[in-house]
Write a protein that holds these residues in place. Structure first.
Motif, PDB file in Angstrom:
ATOM      1  N   MET B  47     -39.826 -21.972 -17.866  1.00  0.00           N
ATOM      2  CA  MET B  47     -39.409 -22.319 -16.507  1.00  0.00           C
ATOM      3  C   MET B  47     -38.986 -23.791 -16.444  1.00  0.00           C
ATOM      4  O   MET B  47     -39.695 -24.633 -16.995  1.00  0.00           O
ATOM      5  CB  MET B  47     -40.578 -22.114 -15.540  1.00  0.00           C
ATOM      6  N   PRO B  48     -37.876 -24.088 -15.820  1.00  0.00           N
ATOM      7  CA  PRO B  48     -37.504 -25.495 -15.732  1.00  0.00           C
ATOM      8  C   PRO B  48     -38.518 -26.265 -14.907  1.00  0.00           C
ATOM      9  O   PRO B  48     -38.972 -25.805 -13.865  1.00  0.00           O
ATOM     10  CB  PRO B  48     -36.147 -25.452 -15.025  1.00  0.00           C
ATOM     11  N   GLU B  49     -38.899 -27.421 -15.428  1.00  0.00           N
ATOM     12  CA  GLU B  49     -39.843 -28.226 -14.665  1.00  0.00           C
ATOM     13  C   GLU B  49     -39.111 -28.951 -13.556  1.00  0.00           C
ATOM     14  O   GLU B  49     -37.913 -29.208 -13.647  1.00  0.00           O
ATOM     15  CB  GLU B  49     -40.508 -29.262 -15.589  1.00  0.00           C
ATOM     16  N   GLU B  50     -39.856 -29.264 -12.529  1.00  0.00           N
ATOM     17  CA  GLU B  50     -39.232 -29.983 -11.429  1.00  0.00           C
ATOM     18  C   GLU B  50     -38.879 -31.394 -11.874  1.00  0.00           C
ATOM     19  O   GLU B  50     -39.508 -31.960 -12.751  1.00  0.00           O
ATOM     20  CB  GLU B  50     -40.187 -30.023 -10.234  1.00  0.00           C
ATOM     21  N   GLU B  51     -37.900 -31.925 -11.229  1.00  0.00           N
ATOM     22  CA  GLU B  51     -37.387 -33.257 -11.530  1.00  0.00           C
ATOM     23  C   GLU B  51     -36.948 -33.380 -12.977  1.00  0.00           C
ATOM     24  O   GLU B  51     -37.059 -34.431 -13.590  1.00  0.00           O
ATOM     25  CB  GLU B  51     -38.447 -34.336 -11.233  1.00  0.00           C
ATOM     26  N   GLN B  52     -36.526 -32.276 -13.511  1.00  0.00           N
ATOM     27  CA  GLN B  52     -36.026 -32.343 -14.870  1.00  0.00           C
ATOM     28  C   GLN B  52     -34.563 -32.781 -14.795  1.00  0.00           C
ATOM     29  O   GLN B  52     -33.825 -32.380 -13.897  1.00  0.00           O
ATOM     30  CB  GLN B  52     -36.123 -30.964 -15.511  1.00  0.00           C
ATOM     31  N   GLU B  53     -34.189 -33.603 -15.747  1.00  0.00           N
ATOM     32  CA  GLU B  53     -32.789 -34.011 -15.757  1.00  0.00           C
ATOM     33  C   GLU B  53     -31.917 -32.818 -16.085  1.00  0.00           C
ATOM     34  O   GLU B  53     -32.269 -32.001 -16.920  1.00  0.00           O
ATOM     35  CB  GLU B  53     -32.579 -35.074 -16.842  1.00  0.00           C
ATOM     36  N   PRO B  54     -30.807 -32.711 -15.416  1.00  0.00           N
ATOM     37  CA  PRO B  54     -29.914 -31.606 -15.762  1.00  0.00           C
ATOM     38  C   PRO B  54     -29.415 -31.784 -17.188  1.00  0.00           C
ATOM     39  O   PRO B  54     -29.212 -32.900 -17.652  1.00  0.00           O
ATOM     40  CB  PRO B  54     -28.772 -31.747 -14.749  1.00  0.00           C
ATOM     41  N   PRO B  55     -29.278 -30.679 -17.907  1.00  0.00           N
ATOM     42  CA  PRO B  55     -28.850 -30.795 -19.296  1.00  0.00           C
ATOM     43  C   PRO B  55     -27.445 -31.381 -19.370  1.00  0.00           C
ATOM     44  O   PRO B  55     -26.658 -31.239 -18.435  1.00  0.00           O
ATOM     45  CB  PRO B  55     -28.865 -29.347 -19.791  1.00  0.00           C
ATOM     46  N   PRO B  56     -27.149 -32.068 -20.463  1.00  0.00           N
ATOM     47  CA  PRO B  56     -25.821 -32.662 -20.577  1.00  0.00           C
ATOM     48  C   PRO B  56     -24.752 -31.572 -20.548  1.00  0.00           C
ATOM     49  O   PRO B  56     -24.980 -30.469 -21.055  1.00  0.00           O
ATOM     50  CB  PRO B  56     -25.856 -33.352 -21.945  1.00  0.00           C
ATOM     51  N   PRO B  57     -23.626 -31.885 -19.933  1.00  0.00           N
ATOM     52  CA  PRO B  57     -22.590 -30.853 -19.841  1.00  0.00           C
ATOM     53  C   PRO B  57     -22.095 -30.451 -21.231  1.00  0.00           C
ATOM     54  O   PRO B  57     -22.002 -31.269 -22.146  1.00  0.00           O
ATOM     55  CB  PRO B  57     -21.492 -31.537 -19.022  1.00  0.00           C
ATOM     56  N   LEU B  58     -21.797 -29.178 -21.358  1.00  0.00           N
ATOM     57  CA  LEU B  58     -21.315 -28.671 -22.634  1.00  0.00           C
ATOM     58  C   LEU B  58     -19.802 -28.623 -22.603  1.00  0.00           C
ATOM     59  O   LEU B  58     -19.206 -28.456 -21.552  1.00  0.00           O
ATOM     60  CB  LEU B  58     -21.851 -27.262 -22.873  1.00  0.00           C
ATOM     61  N   LYS B  59     -19.241 -28.777 -23.763  1.00  0.00           N
ATOM     62  CA  LYS B  59     -17.791 -28.625 -23.830  1.00  0.00           C
ATOM     63  C   LYS B  59     -17.436 -27.175 -23.602  1.00  0.00           C
ATOM     64  O   LYS B  59     -18.072 -26.277 -24.143  1.00  0.00           O
ATOM     65  CB  LYS B  59     -17.285 -29.057 -25.206  1.00  0.00           C
ATOM     66  N   GLU B  60     -16.425 -26.990 -22.829  1.00  0.00           N
ATOM     67  CA  GLU B  60     -15.993 -25.639 -22.484  1.00  0.00           C
ATOM     68  C   GLU B  60     -15.759 -24.774 -23.724  1.00  0.00           C
ATOM     69  O   GLU B  60     -16.137 -23.609 -23.774  1.00  0.00           O
ATOM     70  CB  GLU B  60     -14.713 -25.744 -21.641  1.00  0.00           C
ATOM     71  N   ARG B  61     -15.187 -25.384 -24.744  1.00  0.00           N
ATOM     72  CA  ARG B  61     -14.837 -24.589 -25.923  1.00  0.00           C
ATOM     73  C   ARG B  61     -16.061 -24.099 -26.695  1.00  0.00           C
ATOM     74  O   ARG B  61     -15.984 -23.159 -27.460  1.00  0.00           O
ATOM     75  CB  ARG B  61     -13.933 -25.394 -26.856  1.00  0.00           C
ATOM     76  N   ASN B  62     -17.187 -24.768 -26.482  1.00  0.00           N
ATOM     77  CA  ASN B  62     -18.375 -24.364 -27.224  1.00  0.00           C
ATOM     78  C   ASN B  62     -19.172 -23.270 -26.533  1.00  0.00           C
ATOM     79  O   ASN B  62     -20.225 -22.863 -27.014  1.00  0.00           O
ATOM     80  CB  ASN B  62     -19.284 -25.568 -27.452  1.00  0.00           C
ATOM     81  N   VAL B  63     -18.699 -22.837 -25.388  1.00  0.00           N
ATOM     82  CA  VAL B  63     -19.442 -21.805 -24.655  1.00  0.00           C
ATOM     83  C   VAL B  63     -18.641 -20.504 -24.661  1.00  0.00           C
ATOM     84  O   VAL B  63     -17.468 -20.483 -24.326  1.00  0.00           O
ATOM     85  CB  VAL B  63     -19.717 -22.252 -23.205  1.00  0.00           C
ATOM     86  N   PHE B  64     -19.282 -19.491 -25.095  1.00  0.00           N
ATOM     87  CA  PHE B  64     -18.676 -18.165 -25.146  1.00  0.00           C
ATOM     88  C   PHE B  64     -19.275 -17.371 -24.001  1.00  0.00           C
ATOM     89  O   PHE B  64     -20.453 -17.027 -24.012  1.00  0.00           O
ATOM     90  CB  PHE B  64     -19.015 -17.513 -26.490  1.00  0.00           C
ATOM     91  N   GLN B  65     -18.440 -17.129 -22.996  1.00  0.00           N
ATOM     92  CA  GLN B  65     -19.011 -16.548 -21.795  1.00  0.00           C
ATOM     93  C   GLN B  65     -18.869 -15.029 -21.782  1.00  0.00           C
ATOM     94  O   GLN B  65     -17.786 -14.505 -22.000  1.00  0.00           O
ATOM     95  CB  GLN B  65     -18.326 -17.143 -20.571  1.00  0.00           C
ATOM     96  N   VAL B  66     -19.960 -14.378 -21.560  1.00  0.00           N
ATOM     97  CA  VAL B  66     -19.937 -12.920 -21.431  1.00  0.00           C
ATOM     98  C   VAL B  66     -20.527 -12.566 -20.071  1.00  0.00           C
ATOM     99  O   VAL B  66     -21.653 -12.929 -19.766  1.00  0.00           O
ATOM    100  CB  VAL B  66     -20.772 -12.246 -22.539  1.00  0.00           C
ATOM    101  N   LEU B  67     -19.738 -11.877 -19.269  1.00  0.00           N
ATOM    102  CA  LEU B  67     -20.232 -11.447 -17.962  1.00  0.00           C
ATOM    103  C   LEU B  67     -20.257  -9.927 -17.932  1.00  0.00           C
ATOM    104  O   LEU B  67     -19.360  -9.277 -18.448  1.00  0.00           O
ATOM    105  CB  LEU B  67     -19.320 -11.947 -16.842  1.00  0.00           C
ATOM    106  N   VAL B  68     -21.288  -9.389 -17.343  1.00  0.00           N
ATOM    107  CA  VAL B  68     -21.356  -7.931 -17.171  1.00  0.00           C
ATOM    108  C   VAL B  68     -21.538  -7.666 -15.693  1.00  0.00           C
ATOM    109  O   VAL B  68     -22.426  -8.230 -15.062  1.00  0.00           O
ATOM    110  CB  VAL B  68     -22.541  -7.332 -17.953  1.00  0.00           C
ATOM    111  N   ASN B  69     -20.681  -6.815 -15.143  1.00  0.00           N
ATOM    112  CA  ASN B  69     -20.799  -6.591 -13.701  1.00  0.00           C
ATOM    113  C   ASN B  69     -21.598  -5.330 -13.401  1.00  0.00           C
ATOM    114  O   ASN B  69     -22.117  -4.663 -14.293  1.00  0.00           O
ATOM    115  CB  ASN B  69     -19.415  -6.558 -13.046  1.00  0.00           C
ATOM    116  N   ALA B  70     -21.678  -5.016 -12.109  1.00  0.00           N
ATOM    117  CA  ALA B  70     -22.531  -3.907 -11.686  1.00  0.00           C
ATOM    118  C   ALA B  70     -22.009  -2.556 -12.159  1.00  0.00           C
ATOM    119  O   ALA B  70     -22.746  -1.581 -12.194  1.00  0.00           O
ATOM    120  CB  ALA B  70     -22.680  -3.913 -10.174  1.00  0.00           C
ATOM    121  N   SER B  71     -20.714  -2.488 -12.493  1.00  0.00           N
ATOM    122  CA  SER B  71     -20.182  -1.216 -13.012  1.00  0.00           C
ATOM    123  C   SER B  71     -20.181  -1.211 -14.532  1.00  0.00           C
ATOM    124  O   SER B  71     -19.426  -0.454 -15.144  1.00  0.00           O
ATOM    125  CB  SER B  71     -18.769  -0.976 -12.511  1.00  0.00           C
ATOM    126  N   ASN B  72     -20.958  -2.085 -15.113  1.00  0.00           N
ATOM    127  CA  ASN B  72     -21.094  -2.160 -16.570  1.00  0.00           C
ATOM    128  C   ASN B  72     -19.797  -2.515 -17.285  1.00  0.00           C
ATOM    129  O   ASN B  72     -19.547  -2.089 -18.400  1.00  0.00           O
ATOM    130  CB  ASN B  72     -21.638  -0.851 -17.148  1.00  0.00           C
TER     131      ASN B  72
END
Lengths: 158, 183
Positions: B47-72
């Motif tokens: 669980m994120p602790e309170e008053e935790q610094e937000p993590p440093p932003p990631l470069k867009e290219r290093n993130v592989f985004q997978v989204l799954v919606n309600a219709s699978n």
């Protein structure tokens, strides 16, 4: 000829059964060693999803189970078909998770608590909403090691 | 005379021994469950602790985004995806090593971000998890073969650690959305 002649008296010779207990005991020990006693009777239907990248759960004594699925047929009249959480032997709600985790931890040695795994046995048609809520509850009590129980099998999704 | 008689131990009838053993045997046979528990093991993030610094932003290219919606249905990096291709796409992304501009710089920086809807079915979620895990496992296997000439699972622990360091499994799960409307 006389070899096959029946002895007078006609009673068949007794078979020695003295070693029967030994054989049975051997079987008994085999089953005692391999047994894991069923500790919860399921009240929800669970048809696990199939996956290929699975790992065996080792050290069963460190595994606790959480079940989610629609209630069994005989309870459906009363409870409907909405997926329910089952802990131990009874239905539970999300609010009971924290207490359940605490109880499970108390039953075990303090040293092994960090290695405890929570095995989530979830029906494949359950929606992620309830699963996500459960995961949040587990995170709140710092029970982070989890295992999504699956069958070994086909890799294709529907 | 009397002393000799008392020293004689009477034989215990062991005839019922087998019955007792059978009884126990049957109990254990009935109570036994032989199935081996197996599944996909993961670790939840704390669980994120309170008053935790937000993590440093990631470069867009290093993130592989997978989204799954309600219709699978799956959305991979902003495009319609297919569960059967997901593994290869993930592998390409992880093992890009800076070749393509829109894919990861190197496997250590690559992060897979998985987000699902509250209406997504558990089955689909497991399939996606499974495919992503398979991508990593295959990459690790390949690396293990290249480096040590053995399968990853056959390597000793220290060599496994080395491979794991080359391909750290970073699958991050975002808080789920509730777009589909179902609960």
């Amino acid at each position: 000829m006389s070899r096959f002649k029946k002895k007078p008296g006609g009673s068949s010779p007794k078979i020695n059964t003295a070693s029967l207990p030994d054989i049975v005991f051997m079987l008994l020990f085999f089953f005692m060693v391999t047994t894991t006693i069923r500790d919860a009777s399921l009240k929800v239907q669970i048809r696990p999803p199939e996956a290929t990248e699975i790992q065996k759960l080792e050290k069963k004594s460190l595994v606790s189970y959480i079940f989610i699925g629609p209630p069994l047929k005989q309870y459906q009249a009363k409870l409907g078909t909405e997926p329910r959480i089952q802990l131990n032997d009874s239905y539970a709600t999300l609010a009971d998770i924290a207490q359940f985790v605490e109880m499970e931890r108390k039953q075990r040695d303090e040293k092994v608590v960090p290695q405890m795994t929570f095995s989530l046995k979830i029906d494949k048609d359950v929606k992620m909403g309830i699963v996500t809520d459960l995961k949040q509850e587990l995170r709140k009590v710092n029970a982070l090691k989890i295992n999504y129980s699956t069958k070994k099998g086909g890799k294709k999704a529907e | 005379m009397a002393g000799k008689k008392s020293r004689e131990v009477p034989e215990i009838n062991a005839g019922s021994m087998a019955d007792i053993a059978f009884l126990l045997l049957i109990f254990f046979i009935v109570a036994t469950t032989m199935d081996v528990d197996s599944g996909i093991t993961t670790r939840l993030p704390p669980m994120p602790e309170e008053e935790q610094e937000p993590p440093p932003p990631l470069k867009e290219r290093n993130v592989f985004q997978v989204l799954v919606n309600a219709s699978n249905q799956i959305l991979v990096e902003g495009e319609w995806g297919d569960i059967n291709k997901l593994k290869d796409q993930a592998k390409e992304f992880i093992n890009n090593n800076g070749r393509k501009d829109n894919l990861s710089e190197n496997p250590e920086k690559a992060i897979i971000s998985l987000q699902n809807d509250r209406g997504t079915s558990y089955n689909m979620y497991i399939q996606v998890q499974n495919e992503l895990k398979r991508a990593y496992n295959e990459l690790r296997d390949e690396a293990a073969r290249d480096k040590f000439g053995k399968k990853f699972s056959d390597l000793p622990t220290d060599q496994q650690k080395e491979i794991q360091k080359m391909y750290p499994m970073k699958i991050s799960e975002a808080e789920p959305k509730n777009i589909g409307g179902t609960k």
